[in-house]
Every structure is written in structure tokens, then in C-alpha cells.
Design a protein around this motif. Structure first.
Motif, PDB file in Angstrom:
ATOM      1  N   ASP A 107      -7.031   6.945   6.502  1.00 61.40           N
ATOM      2  CA  ASP A 107      -6.537   8.285   6.839  1.00 61.40           C
ATOM      3  C   ASP A 107      -7.540   9.027   7.721  1.00 61.40           C
ATOM      4  O   ASP A 107      -7.166   9.664   8.713  1.00 61.40           O
ATOM      5  CB  ASP A 107      -6.264   9.103   5.572  1.00 61.40           C
ATOM      6  N   ALA A 108      -8.826   8.951   7.359  1.00 63.21           N
ATOM      7  CA  ALA A 108      -9.866   9.632   8.141  1.00 63.21           C
ATOM      8  C   ALA A 108      -9.959   9.030   9.553  1.00 63.21           C
ATOM      9  O   ALA A 108     -10.094   9.765  10.538  1.00 63.21           O
ATOM     10  CB  ALA A 108     -11.211   9.532   7.420  1.00 63.21           C
ATOM     11  N   TYR A 109      -9.864   7.716   9.650  1.00 64.12           N
ATOM     12  CA  TYR A 109      -9.907   7.057  10.950  1.00 64.12           C
ATOM     13  C   TYR A 109      -8.696   7.441  11.796  1.00 64.12           C
ATOM     14  O   TYR A 109      -8.817   7.717  12.999  1.00 64.12           O
ATOM     15  CB  TYR A 109      -9.988   5.546  10.771  1.00 64.12           C
ATOM     16  N   HIS A 110      -7.527   7.504  11.180  1.00 67.25           N
ATOM     17  CA  HIS A 110      -6.323   7.886  11.916  1.00 67.25           C
ATOM     18  C   HIS A 110      -6.410   9.328  12.408  1.00 67.25           C
ATOM     19  O   HIS A 110      -5.931   9.640  13.506  1.00 67.25           O
ATOM     20  CB  HIS A 110      -5.081   7.656  11.052  1.00 67.25           C
ATOM     21  N   ALA A 111      -7.033  10.207  11.623  1.00 66.00           N
ATOM     22  CA  ALA A 111      -7.242  11.593  12.067  1.00 66.00           C
ATOM     23  C   ALA A 111      -8.173  11.613  13.283  1.00 66.00           C
ATOM     24  O   ALA A 111      -7.959  12.387  14.234  1.00 66.00           O
ATOM     25  CB  ALA A 111      -7.816  12.427  10.930  1.00 66.00           C
TER      26      ALA A 111
END
Length: 168
Positions: free
Chosen positions: A16-20
Motif C-alpha cells: 500500500d505504501a509503495y503504491h501511494a
């Protein structure tokens, strides 16, 4: 049970953090797909106008993420991603993705994205064996050879090693 679930949630939090980060850079828009729920019984409305209902979660859900990404400077390509964790000596991909007897939602959604020439990935956090990006075409080919699981050595041969969640 609990430890496995916690590892899976931690892996998805990293993704999720990488996609953000990818979204902020304008490289991709990847969103988490919520687990499907089925409403059972009647719906009601409270005094504030909110609808209430009883529901059950789907026993078998589809892929974890969908979206689009710019890959190698090409126009945006559709993406379907399934995130998995493993702690055993072999990763039973066919069982994990629901491809054992009649294909389940995860396998079918990855298959559909593959047939549309989109990017269908399985991102595997295999603990001490590292993190890997498996192209669905590879897993599909292994399944066609009647293989249902892979070893850590197979990762080096068939998958791409990734650093944490950085698959793009």
C-alpha cells in the motif's frame, strides 16, 4: 493462523505504501480491491438516514489490487496484483491462487488480465527466501506442466527478485 495473517497484513501494508509512492510520482494508480460482501436479510434505516444491514464476507475473494501503470515509458497498462506470503519449504501456488480443481476467483482474474495483455503479477514474500515477483504467464505455464508448487530454487529460475514491495 494469527502469525500468518499478521505477516500477510504487514506485506500488504508495505505494498500500500509503495503504491501511494507510485501514485505520487505519476507512475501508477493501484488500488486495493475490497473483499466482496453479500447482504443477508432486510436493510434498515436509522434516524440519521444511514442504512444498516447484516452481511457476510465472500469466502473466496479475487485479486488484492487493480489499476494501471506506465511500464518502460509505454502508455498505461492495466494491472492485476495478488499479494501472497509463504513460510513453508515449497510454495503451493496452485492452492494459494485457487487453481487446484475448478479455478477460483484469484486465478480467474489473473487469467483474464493476462488474456487482455495486461500485467498480471503475484508478489510473494517468502520470508528468509526473499521477495519475488511472479508473472502470471510463468505460473500458468508451470500449471500446464502439471506443477502445483515451486521451490526457492525455482524463484531464481522463473521469478524476479524484488526489494521489498518494489515490483515496478
Amino acid at each position: 493462523g494469527r502469525t500468518s495473517r499478521a505477516r500477510g497484513l504487514a506485506w500488504e501494508a508495505q505494498l500500500d505504501a509503495y503504491h501511494a509512492q507510485l501514485r505520487a510520482q505519476g507512475r501508477a494508480v493501484i488500488v486495493r480491491v475490497p473483499t466482496a460482501a453479500t447482504v443477508i436479510g432486510r436493510t434498515t434505516q436509522d434516524a440519521r438516514g444511514r442504512t444498516g444491514f447484516r452481511a457476510v464476507w465472500s469466502a473466496r475473494s479475487g485479486v488484492d489490487y487493480v489499476g494501471g501503470a506506465r511500464i518502460c515509458g509505454r502508455p498505461s497498462a492495466p494491472v492485476a496484483i495478488e499479494a501472497k506470503t509463504c513460510t513453508t519449504e515449497r510454495w503451493g501456488f496452485a492452492e494459494a491462487l485457487g487453481a487446484t480443481t475448478s479455478p477460483g476467483p484469484q486465478w480467474l482474474e489473473l487469467e483474464a488480465m493476462y488474456r487482455l495483455d495486461g500485467l498480471a503479477l503475484v508478489l510473494l514474500d517468502w520470508g528468509a527466501h526473499g521477495q519475488w515477483s511472479w508473472g502470471f504467464a510463468t505460473l500458468r505455464g508451470l500449471r500446464a506442466e502439471c506443477r502445483a508448487s515451486v521451490s526457492p530454487e525455482d524463484c531464481a529460475r522463473y521469478a524476479m527478485r524484488i526489494q521489498g514491495p518494489r515490483w515496478l
